[in-house]
Design a protein around this motif. Structure first.
Motif, PDB file in Angstrom:
ATOM      1  N   ASP A  20     -11.600  -2.242 -10.281  1.00 11.64           N
ATOM      2  CA  ASP A  20     -11.115  -1.441 -11.403  1.00 11.64           C
ATOM      3  C   ASP A  20     -10.403  -0.220 -10.842  1.00 11.64           C
ATOM      4  N   LEU A  21      -9.336   0.195 -11.502  1.00 10.34           N
ATOM      5  CA  LEU A  21      -8.593   1.396 -11.122  1.00 10.34           C
ATOM      6  C   LEU A  21      -8.703   2.427 -12.237  1.00 10.34           C
ATOM      7  N   ARG A  22      -9.084   3.635 -11.850  1.00 13.93           N
ATOM      8  CA  ARG A  22      -9.207   4.709 -12.828  1.00 13.93           C
ATOM      9  C   ARG A  22      -8.309   5.869 -12.427  1.00 13.93           C
ATOM     10  N   SER A  42       2.561  -1.543  -3.133  1.00 15.37           N
ATOM     11  CA  SER A  42       2.012  -0.893  -1.943  1.00 15.37           C
ATOM     12  C   SER A  42       0.947  -1.778  -1.297  1.00 15.37           C
ATOM     13  N   PHE A  43       0.074  -2.346  -2.110  1.00 10.07           N
ATOM     14  CA  PHE A  43      -0.982  -3.196  -1.574  1.00 10.07           C
ATOM     15  C   PHE A  43      -0.395  -4.444  -0.916  1.00 10.07           C
ATOM     16  N   LYS A  44       0.580  -5.070  -1.555  1.00  7.54           N
ATOM     17  CA  LYS A  44       1.206  -6.254  -0.974  1.00  7.54           C
ATOM     18  C   LYS A  44       1.880  -5.929   0.351  1.00  7.54           C
ATOM     19  N   ASN A  78      -9.596  -1.798   6.636  1.00 10.71           N
ATOM     20  CA  ASN A  78     -10.215  -2.890   5.892  1.00 10.71           C
ATOM     21  C   ASN A  78      -9.658  -2.930   4.471  1.00 10.71           C
ATOM     22  N   MET A  79     -10.161  -3.847   3.656  1.00 12.07           N
ATOM     23  CA  MET A  79      -9.601  -4.035   2.326  1.00 12.07           C
ATOM     24  C   MET A  79      -9.814  -2.809   1.442  1.00 12.07           C
ATOM     25  N   TYR A  80     -10.983  -2.192   1.533  1.00  9.79           N
ATOM     26  CA  TYR A  80     -11.235  -0.978   0.756  1.00  9.79           C
ATOM     27  C   TYR A  80     -10.201   0.102   1.079  1.00  9.79           C
ATOM     28  N   ARG A  81      -9.951   0.280   2.360  1.00  7.40           N
ATOM     29  CA  ARG A  81      -8.998   1.307   2.784  1.00  7.40           C
ATOM     30  C   ARG A  81      -7.598   1.010   2.257  1.00  7.40           C
ATOM     31  N   ARG A  82      -7.192  -0.235   2.318  1.00  9.32           N
ATOM     32  CA  ARG A  82      -5.865  -0.597   1.814  1.00  9.32           C
ATOM     33  C   ARG A  82      -5.764  -0.329   0.313  1.00  9.32           C
ATOM     34  N   LEU A  83      -6.817  -0.651  -0.426  1.00 12.30           N
ATOM     35  CA  LEU A  83      -6.804  -0.420  -1.873  1.00 12.30           C
ATOM     36  C   LEU A  83      -6.738   1.062  -2.196  1.00 12.30           C
ATOM     37  N   ALA A 141      -3.615   5.705  -4.028  1.00  7.91           N
ATOM     38  CA  ALA A 141      -3.157   7.070  -3.745  1.00  7.91           C
ATOM     39  C   ALA A 141      -1.637   7.124  -3.722  1.00  7.91           C
ATOM     40  N   SER A 142      -1.019   6.138  -3.097  1.00 10.57           N
ATOM     41  CA  SER A 142       0.438   6.089  -3.034  1.00 10.57           C
ATOM     42  C   SER A 142       1.047   5.980  -4.430  1.00 10.57           C
TER      43      SER A 142
END
Length: 218
Positions: free
Chosen positions: A58-60, A83-85, A146-151, A156-157
């Protein structure tokens, strides 16, 4: 089939099963077209990869911060996804430099925009990746790639904020991770049931210039 009262281009689904897959009946009714897009997205992922790593987030939006005007529009989720891709592509490009047999990974996703009682939108997302390339989310708040960091970095971006400012805004709900196999209908059934939540009609808003739902195209 009844049309959605707030968007007559959409149709309602009220049953407990959609094309052979169970849905969270207590969260219904659902939007037929959204359930169809979810099923197609899962099928596309499993068509490319025999094993799929799927996860929900979820994104808030942050409270009390000055945000760009696009933060309350769909532009923000599109920026996040791009950004994630890009981060996934970079990871796979670097892996290929070290190993010509490194597995590629196309990012597939489903997202839903909802608006709660506070008036701010939030997003529910499902990602589907090649499990031979990615198997875990890693540890939350890790400085590793890791995946958390990328998300976190992607959110943030999208918001134009430093990554520290979005701490806790990328939320992992309960039962977030699923590992699918092309020949295992049980795992696919479990994920479809879980992800049907994104397809419910409740708390979605129409007529404000934003889409309430989206998914990868292929």
């Amino acid at each position: 089939m009844h049309r959605h009262p707030d968007n007559t281009n959409l149709h309602l689904h009220s049953g407990s099963v959609f094309e052979g897959f169970p849905v969270q009946l207590d969260k219904g009714p659902f939007v037929y077209e959204y359930l169809h897009r979810l099923k197609v997205t899962m099928a596309n992922a499993l068509g490319d990869y025999s094993r799929v790593f799927a996860f929900r987030i979820d994104l808030r939006l942050p409270a009390g911060l000055c945000l760009p005007a696009q933060a309350c529009t769909n532009a923000v989720v599109h920026l996040f996804l791009e950004s994630f891709k890009a981060k996934i592509k970079h990871n796979r490009d670097m892996a290929a430099r070290n190993n010509v047999r490194a597995h590629g990974c196309k990012v597939r996703y489903v997202w839903a925009r909802e608006v709660g009682g506070h008036g701010l939108p939030h997003y529910h997302l499902l990602f589907l990746l090649n499990q031979d390339a990615f198997y875990t989310l890693g540890k939350m708040d890790s400085q590793n790639d890791n995946m958390y960091r990328r998300l976190d970095e992607a959110w943030a971006s999208a918001l134009g904020l430093p990554v520290e400012a979005v701490s806790g805004l990328v939320h992992e709900p309960d039962n977030a991770v699923y590992r699918l196999h092309r020949d295992d209908l049980g795992s696919q059934t479990e994920l479809f049931y879980r992800a049907s939540y994104l397809c419910k009609t409740a708390t979605k808003v129409y007529g404000d210039g934003n889409h309430a739902f989206g998914a990868s195209r292929s």
